[in-house]
Write a protein that holds these residues in place. Structure first.
Motif, PDB file in Angstrom:
ATOM      1  N   ARG A  10       0.837  -1.209   0.000  1.00  0.00           N
ATOM      2  CA  ARG A  10       0.000   0.000   0.000  1.00  0.00           C
ATOM      3  C   ARG A  10       0.866   1.250   0.000  1.00  0.00           C
ATOM      4  NH1 ARG A  10      -4.225  -1.451   4.624  1.00  0.00           N
ATOM      5  NH2 ARG A  10      -2.958   0.149   5.570  1.00  0.00           N
ATOM      6  N   ILE A  11       1.969   1.224   0.745  1.00  0.00           N
ATOM      7  CA  ILE A  11       2.871   2.386   0.788  1.00  0.00           C
ATOM      8  C   ILE A  11       3.509   2.603  -0.582  1.00  0.00           C
ATOM      9  CG2 ILE A  11       5.005   3.297   1.783  1.00  0.00           C
ATOM     10  CD1 ILE A  11       4.193   1.842   4.424  1.00  0.00           C
ATOM     11  N   ARG A  12       3.960   1.551  -1.213  1.00  0.00           N
ATOM     12  CA  ARG A  12       4.567   1.681  -2.549  1.00  0.00           C
ATOM     13  C   ARG A  12       3.556   2.222  -3.558  1.00  0.00           C
ATOM     14  NH1 ARG A  12       7.325  -3.443  -1.318  1.00  0.00           N
ATOM     15  NH2 ARG A  12       9.507  -2.929  -0.938  1.00  0.00           N
ATOM     16  N   ALA A  13       2.325   1.715  -3.509  1.00  0.00           N
ATOM     17  CA  ALA A  13       1.284   2.196  -4.427  1.00  0.00           C
ATOM     18  C   ALA A  13       0.989   3.675  -4.164  1.00  0.00           C
ATOM     19  CB  ALA A  13       0.015   1.352  -4.271  1.00  0.00           C
ATOM     20  N   ALA A  14       0.964   4.060  -2.888  1.00  0.00           N
ATOM     21  CA  ALA A  14       0.729   5.462  -2.528  1.00  0.00           C
ATOM     22  C   ALA A  14       1.866   6.348  -3.036  1.00  0.00           C
ATOM     23  CB  ALA A  14       0.584   5.597  -1.018  1.00  0.00           C
ATOM     24  N   MET A  15       3.100   5.845  -2.931  1.00  0.00           N
ATOM     25  CA  MET A  15       4.251   6.596  -3.446  1.00  0.00           C
ATOM     26  C   MET A  15       4.073   6.854  -4.944  1.00  0.00           C
ATOM     27  SD  MET A  15       7.380   4.693  -1.405  1.00  0.00           S
ATOM     28  CE  MET A  15       8.562   5.076  -2.642  1.00  0.00           C
ATOM     29  N   ASN A  16       3.687   5.826  -5.674  1.00  0.00           N
ATOM     30  CA  ASN A  16       3.504   5.968  -7.124  1.00  0.00           C
ATOM     31  C   ASN A  16       2.409   6.976  -7.441  1.00  0.00           C
ATOM     32  OD1 ASN A  16       5.531   4.138  -7.699  1.00  0.00           O
ATOM     33  ND2 ASN A  16       4.132   2.383  -7.726  1.00  0.00           N
ATOM     34  N   ARG A  17       1.301   6.936  -6.697  1.00  0.00           N
ATOM     35  CA  ARG A  17       0.208   7.884  -6.955  1.00  0.00           C
ATOM     36  C   ARG A  17       0.649   9.314  -6.674  1.00  0.00           C
ATOM     37  NH1 ARG A  17      -2.797   3.809  -4.403  1.00  0.00           N
ATOM     38  NH2 ARG A  17      -2.980   5.041  -2.489  1.00  0.00           N
ATOM     39  N   ILE A  18       1.312   9.530  -5.541  1.00  0.00           N
ATOM     40  CA  ILE A  18       1.746  10.893  -5.197  1.00  0.00           C
ATOM     41  C   ILE A  18       2.769  11.396  -6.212  1.00  0.00           C
ATOM     42  CG2 ILE A  18       3.080  12.251  -3.527  1.00  0.00           C
ATOM     43  CD1 ILE A  18       1.620  10.809  -1.309  1.00  0.00           C
ATOM     44  N   LEU A  19       3.738  10.571  -6.540  1.00  0.00           N
ATOM     45  CA  LEU A  19       4.798  11.003  -7.462  1.00  0.00           C
ATOM     46  C   LEU A  19       4.280  11.200  -8.880  1.00  0.00           C
ATOM     47  CD1 LEU A  19       7.734   8.836  -6.099  1.00  0.00           C
ATOM     48  CD2 LEU A  19       7.409  11.301  -5.836  1.00  0.00           C
ATOM     49  N   SER A  20       3.191  10.533  -9.229  1.00  0.00           N
ATOM     50  CA  SER A  20       2.613  10.738 -10.561  1.00  0.00           C
ATOM     51  C   SER A  20       1.590  11.869 -10.555  1.00  0.00           C
ATOM     52  CB  SER A  20       1.966   9.442 -11.072  1.00  0.00           C
ATOM     53  OG  SER A  20       0.849   9.097 -10.262  1.00  0.00           O
ATOM     54  N   GLY A  21       1.357  12.459  -9.377  1.00  0.00           N
ATOM     55  CA  GLY A  21       0.439  13.593  -9.294  1.00  0.00           C
ATOM     56  C   GLY A  21      -1.023  13.194  -9.276  1.00  0.00           C
ATOM     57  N   LYS A  22      -1.329  11.955  -8.870  1.00  0.00           N
ATOM     58  CA  LYS A  22      -2.710  11.471  -8.854  1.00  0.00           C
ATOM     59  C   LYS A  22      -3.081  10.886  -7.487  1.00  0.00           C
ATOM     60  CE  LYS A  22      -2.277  10.418 -13.708  1.00  0.00           C
ATOM     61  NZ  LYS A  22      -2.044   9.391 -14.690  1.00  0.00           N
ATOM     62  N   PRO A  23      -2.989  11.708  -6.437  1.00  0.00           N
ATOM     63  CA  PRO A  23      -3.326  11.190  -5.108  1.00  0.00           C
ATOM     64  C   PRO A  23      -4.833  10.944  -5.002  1.00  0.00           C
ATOM     65  CG  PRO A  23      -2.931  13.530  -4.977  1.00  0.00           C
ATOM     66  CD  PRO A  23      -2.594  13.123  -6.381  1.00  0.00           C
ATOM     67  N   GLU A  24      -5.192   9.939  -4.221  1.00  0.00           N
ATOM     68  CA  GLU A  24      -6.608   9.609  -4.024  1.00  0.00           C
ATOM     69  C   GLU A  24      -7.073   9.873  -2.595  1.00  0.00           C
ATOM     70  OE1 GLU A  24      -6.955   5.510  -5.129  1.00  0.00           O
ATOM     71  OE2 GLU A  24      -6.435   5.902  -7.235  1.00  0.00           O
ATOM     72  N   HIS A  25      -6.160   9.791  -1.626  1.00  0.00           N
ATOM     73  CA  HIS A  25      -6.557   9.895  -0.218  1.00  0.00           C
ATOM     74  C   HIS A  25      -5.807  10.993   0.536  1.00  0.00           C
ATOM     75  CE1 HIS A  25      -8.644   6.095  -0.793  1.00  0.00           C
ATOM     76  NE2 HIS A  25      -7.521   5.584  -1.287  1.00  0.00           N
ATOM     77  N   SER A  26      -5.037  11.808  -0.153  1.00  0.00           N
ATOM     78  CA  SER A  26      -4.265  12.856   0.519  1.00  0.00           C
ATOM     79  C   SER A  26      -4.245  14.094  -0.367  1.00  0.00           C
ATOM     80  CB  SER A  26      -2.832  12.386   0.794  1.00  0.00           C
ATOM     81  OG  SER A  26      -2.112  12.292  -0.422  1.00  0.00           O
ATOM     82  N   ASN A  27      -3.546  15.105   0.121  1.00  0.00           N
ATOM     83  CA  ASN A  27      -3.406  16.341  -0.661  1.00  0.00           C
ATOM     84  C   ASN A  27      -2.273  16.260  -1.672  1.00  0.00           C
ATOM     85  OD1 ASN A  27      -1.140  16.514   0.949  1.00  0.00           O
ATOM     86  ND2 ASN A  27      -1.752  18.414   1.989  1.00  0.00           N
ATOM     87  N   GLY A  28      -1.540  15.161  -1.677  1.00  0.00           N
ATOM     88  CA  GLY A  28      -0.478  14.960  -2.659  1.00  0.00           C
ATOM     89  C   GLY A  28       0.817  15.674  -2.348  1.00  0.00           C
ATOM     90  N   ALA A  29       0.929  16.218  -1.138  1.00  0.00           N
ATOM     91  CA  ALA A  29       2.170  16.907  -0.757  1.00  0.00           C
ATOM     92  C   ALA A  29       3.310  15.901  -0.698  1.00  0.00           C
ATOM     93  CB  ALA A  29       2.001  17.589   0.597  1.00  0.00           C
ATOM     94  N   LEU A  30       4.506  16.387  -0.889  1.00  0.00           N
ATOM     95  CA  LEU A  30       5.685  15.518  -0.868  1.00  0.00           C
ATOM     96  C   LEU A  30       6.216  15.379   0.552  1.00  0.00           C
ATOM     97  CD1 LEU A  30       7.408  16.926  -4.067  1.00  0.00           C
ATOM     98  CD2 LEU A  30       5.962  14.910  -3.863  1.00  0.00           C
ATOM     99  N   THR A  31       5.339  14.874   1.426  1.00  0.00           N
ATOM    100  CA  THR A  31       5.691  14.700   2.833  1.00  0.00           C
ATOM    101  C   THR A  31       5.338  13.285   3.273  1.00  0.00           C
ATOM    102  OG1 THR A  31       3.530  15.400   3.640  1.00  0.00           O
ATOM    103  CG2 THR A  31       5.200  17.125   3.359  1.00  0.00           C
ATOM    104  N   ILE A  32       5.930  12.881   4.378  1.00  0.00           N
ATOM    105  CA  ILE A  32       5.625  11.567   4.943  1.00  0.00           C
ATOM    106  C   ILE A  32       4.194  11.532   5.457  1.00  0.00           C
ATOM    107  CG2 ILE A  32       6.243   9.974   6.818  1.00  0.00           C
ATOM    108  CD1 ILE A  32       8.145  10.051   4.372  1.00  0.00           C
ATOM    109  N   VAL A  33       3.711  12.659   5.964  1.00  0.00           N
ATOM    110  CA  VAL A  33       2.332  12.727   6.450  1.00  0.00           C
ATOM    111  C   VAL A  33       1.369  12.444   5.300  1.00  0.00           C
ATOM    112  CG1 VAL A  33       0.582  14.245   7.455  1.00  0.00           C
ATOM    113  CG2 VAL A  33       2.922  14.291   8.323  1.00  0.00           C
ATOM    114  N   ALA A  34       1.601  13.074   4.153  1.00  0.00           N
ATOM    115  CA  ALA A  34       0.736  12.851   2.995  1.00  0.00           C
ATOM    116  C   ALA A  34       0.873  11.420   2.476  1.00  0.00           C
ATOM    117  CB  ALA A  34       1.070  13.845   1.888  1.00  0.00           C
ATOM    118  N   LEU A  35       2.091  10.904   2.500  1.00  0.00           N
ATOM    119  CA  LEU A  35       2.304   9.535   2.038  1.00  0.00           C
ATOM    120  C   LEU A  35       1.562   8.548   2.938  1.00  0.00           C
ATOM    121  CD1 LEU A  35       3.643   7.491   0.158  1.00  0.00           C
ATOM    122  CD2 LEU A  35       5.684   7.613   1.602  1.00  0.00           C
ATOM    123  N   ALA A  36       1.630   8.761   4.242  1.00  0.00           N
ATOM    124  CA  ALA A  36       0.915   7.884   5.176  1.00  0.00           C
ATOM    125  C   ALA A  36      -0.589   7.976   4.952  1.00  0.00           C
ATOM    126  CB  ALA A  36       1.271   8.242   6.611  1.00  0.00           C
TER     127      ALA A  36
END
Length: 145
Positions: A10-36
């Protein structure tokens, strides 16, 4: 509380979503809080159980030429602190110059006072004692020199 079996995935998938600019459950910030938040795991999952994934996330952010938000905030704070330090140094320099000027003025006043007291004790020269002005007293107006 034990970690979910698919937590790393789940963490790896979240990393891919955030880094691709397509967050689903966060604001997409480049922080550990957003990644979690994006991975829907507690933050300590990244800081304590999977620090390698946290470090990998930050490495990928830097590799893309971006800067993690936490680092950006720290750099801004460092910049502000350096500006404040420079302003303080200027203020201290001004105060030191003022102290030197005031010491010089005090020295000059002490020297003049010593000369006047010496003339007064010798009886040479004309030294007059000026009347003291009391607040509200108009009988002895003080004229500017």
């Amino acid at each position: 509380m034990s970690p979910a079996p698919d937590e790393r995935n789940r963490i790896r998938a979240a990393m891919n979503r955030i880094l691709s600019g397509k967050p689903e459950h966060s604001n997409g910030a480049l922080t550990i809080v957003a990644l979690a938040a994006e991975a829907q795991v507690p933050r300590n999952a990244l800081t304590q159980r999977h620090p390698d994934l946290k470090n990998d996330f930050y490495d990928q952010v830097r590799a893309r030429g971006q800067m993690p938000d936490s680092e950006r905030r720290l750099r801004q704070q460092v910049r502000r602190l350096k500006e404040l330090r420079a302003a303080d140094a200027e203020g201290i320099a001004r105060l030191k110059a003022d102290v030197e000027a005031l010491v010089g003025a005090l020295h000059q006043s002490v020297t003049e006072n010593r000369v006047l007291r010496q003339k007064l004790s010798e009886g040479s020269g004309v030294v007059r004692v000026l009347p003291q002005r009391r607040d509200g007293d108009t009988t002895h107006p003080v004229r500017p020199i």
